[in-house]
Design an enzyme around this catalytic site. Structure first.
Site, PDB file in Angstrom:
ATOM      1  N   ARG A 156       0.809  -1.225   0.000  1.00 32.31           N
ATOM      2  CA  ARG A 156       0.000   0.000   0.000  1.00 32.31           C
ATOM      3  C   ARG A 156       0.837   1.267   0.000  1.00 32.31           C
ATOM      4  NH1 ARG A 156      -2.795  -1.294   5.464  1.00 32.31           N
ATOM      5  NH2 ARG A 156      -0.619  -1.864   5.773  1.00 32.31           N
TER       6      ARG A 156
ATOM      7  N   GLN B 276       2.732  25.478  19.122  1.00 31.99           N
ATOM      8  CA  GLN B 276       2.292  26.118  17.881  1.00 31.99           C
ATOM      9  C   GLN B 276       2.803  25.313  16.702  1.00 31.99           C
ATOM     10  OE1 GLN B 276       2.637  30.420  17.745  1.00 31.99           O
ATOM     11  NE2 GLN B 276       3.264  30.325  15.612  1.00 31.99           N
TER      12      GLN B 276
ATOM     13  N   ASN C 152       3.026  25.648  12.329  1.00 31.23           N
ATOM     14  CA  ASN C 152       2.888  26.566  11.203  1.00 31.23           C
ATOM     15  C   ASN C 152       3.046  25.797   9.892  1.00 31.23           C
ATOM     16  OD1 ASN C 152       2.869  28.694  13.095  1.00 31.23           O
ATOM     17  ND2 ASN C 152       5.083  28.882  12.974  1.00 31.23           N
TER      18      ASN C 152
ATOM     19  N   ARG D  97      13.626  31.854   1.975  1.00 34.78           N
ATOM     20  CA  ARG D  97      13.026  32.418   3.186  1.00 34.78           C
ATOM     21  C   ARG D  97      14.076  32.294   4.278  1.00 34.78           C
ATOM     22  NH1 ARG D  97       7.032  32.510   3.328  1.00 34.78           N
ATOM     23  NH2 ARG D  97       6.248  31.671   1.369  1.00 34.78           N
TER      24      ARG D  97
ATOM     25  N   HIS E 104      15.985  33.555   9.726  1.00 36.87           N
ATOM     26  CA  HIS E 104      15.166  34.077  10.814  1.00 36.87           C
ATOM     27  C   HIS E 104      15.548  33.486  12.166  1.00 36.87           C
ATOM     28  CE1 HIS E 104      12.026  34.174   7.364  1.00 36.87           C
ATOM     29  NE2 HIS E 104      12.756  35.277   7.338  1.00 36.87           N
TER      30      HIS E 104
ATOM     31  N   LYS F 273      12.597  24.391  16.855  1.00 36.50           N
ATOM     32  CA  LYS F 273      11.709  24.075  15.732  1.00 36.50           C
ATOM     33  C   LYS F 273      11.967  22.650  15.260  1.00 36.50           C
ATOM     34  CE  LYS F 273      11.917  28.777  13.883  1.00 36.50           C
ATOM     35  NZ  LYS F 273      12.357  29.615  12.744  1.00 36.50           N
TER      36      LYS F 273
ATOM     37  N   HIS G 240      17.359  30.247  11.054  1.00 37.08           N
ATOM     38  CA  HIS G 240      16.838  29.214  10.162  1.00 37.08           C
ATOM     39  C   HIS G 240      16.346  29.839   8.868  1.00 37.08           C
ATOM     40  CE1 HIS G 240      13.246  26.876   8.699  1.00 37.08           C
ATOM     41  NE2 HIS G 240      14.215  26.005   8.597  1.00 37.08           N
TER      42      HIS G 240
ATOM     43  N   TYR H 146       6.112  23.353  10.308  1.00 37.29           N
ATOM     44  CA  TYR H 146       6.964  23.701  11.444  1.00 37.29           C
ATOM     45  C   TYR H 146       6.235  23.362  12.735  1.00 37.29           C
ATOM     46  CZ  TYR H 146       9.196  27.276   8.382  1.00 37.29           C
ATOM     47  OH  TYR H 146       9.835  27.956   7.386  1.00 37.29           O
TER      48      TYR H 146
ATOM     49  N   ASP I  13      13.794  39.872   3.975  1.00 29.95           N
ATOM     50  CA  ASP I  13      14.862  38.882   4.005  1.00 29.95           C
ATOM     51  C   ASP I  13      16.096  39.372   3.237  1.00 29.95           C
ATOM     52  OD1 ASP I  13      13.164  37.305   5.490  1.00 29.95           O
ATOM     53  OD2 ASP I  13      12.896  35.768   3.960  1.00 29.95           O
TER      54      ASP I  13
END
Length: 181
Positions: free
Chosen positions: A23, A46, A48, A59, A62, A72, A119, A132, A168
């Site tokens: 499968r 949290q 995201n 991106r 940060h 994270k 990151h 995330y 950025d």
């Protein structure tokens, strides 16, 4: 799951242990007890989802200023990205060193990123979704960044970024006098 240490202390590539049959496959992507056994956080208040449409979109890089640092767990669930982290921890023997890894829906790998790291990622194909798990609720006033091509860090991106936000693109280079406050 299999936890593979990176050259940066406390950061891990987390690989799926796939159970394959006709499968497809089944794999556990997270378990409190396995993360705890590696000394990693087990609380993720949290989650995201980031969608990026175009290939070679960057991106990052940060991070959140103390005391709002975020651990994270990052996984690409659609498409493929090259994920990069920078150790910014004061006193760390690997401070300002970086690590990068391909995360994709195909390989199923995740990257665990400790607090005190910057990151970012660049997409390797179109239509990428990145999930995330966050170790803290986002504190917008603590959001910061470093320039993705800071020569002090020297990240060897696998592709030249073609698209990124103005924010950025205009982050400053690392400055210990400012960062260490």
């Amino acid at each position: 799951m299999r936890f593979h240490e990176t050259p940066l202390e406390g950061a891990y590539v987390v690989k799926l242990d796939r159970h394959v049959d006709e499968r497809g496959f089944f794999a556990r992507s997270y378990a409190d007890d396995e993360f705890a056994a590696h000394g990693l956080p087990t609380g993720w208040p949290q989650s995201n989802l980031s969608r990026t449409d175009a290939p070679h979109t960057l991106r990052g890089m940060h991070y959140n200023a103390a005391p709002h640092g975020e651990a994270k767990l990052v996984r690409c669930v659609r498409g493929a990205i090259w994920d990069a982290i920078i150790d910014l921890r004061v006193g760390s023997p690997t401070r300002l060193r970086w690590f990068g890894a391909e995360l994709s829906a195909e390989n199923g790998d995740a990257l665990y990123i400790p607090k005190g790291f910057a990151h970012g990622f660049v997409t390797l194909q179109e239509d990428c979704d990145i999930l995330y798990q966050m170790g803290a609720v986002y504190a917008p006033a603590a959001g910061r960044g470093l320039r993705f091509d800071d020569p002090q860090v020297g990240i060897a991106w696998p592709v030249t970024p073609k698209l990124m936000s103005e924010r950025d693109r205009t982050y400053p280079d690392f400055d210990a006098a400012i960062f260490d406050g």
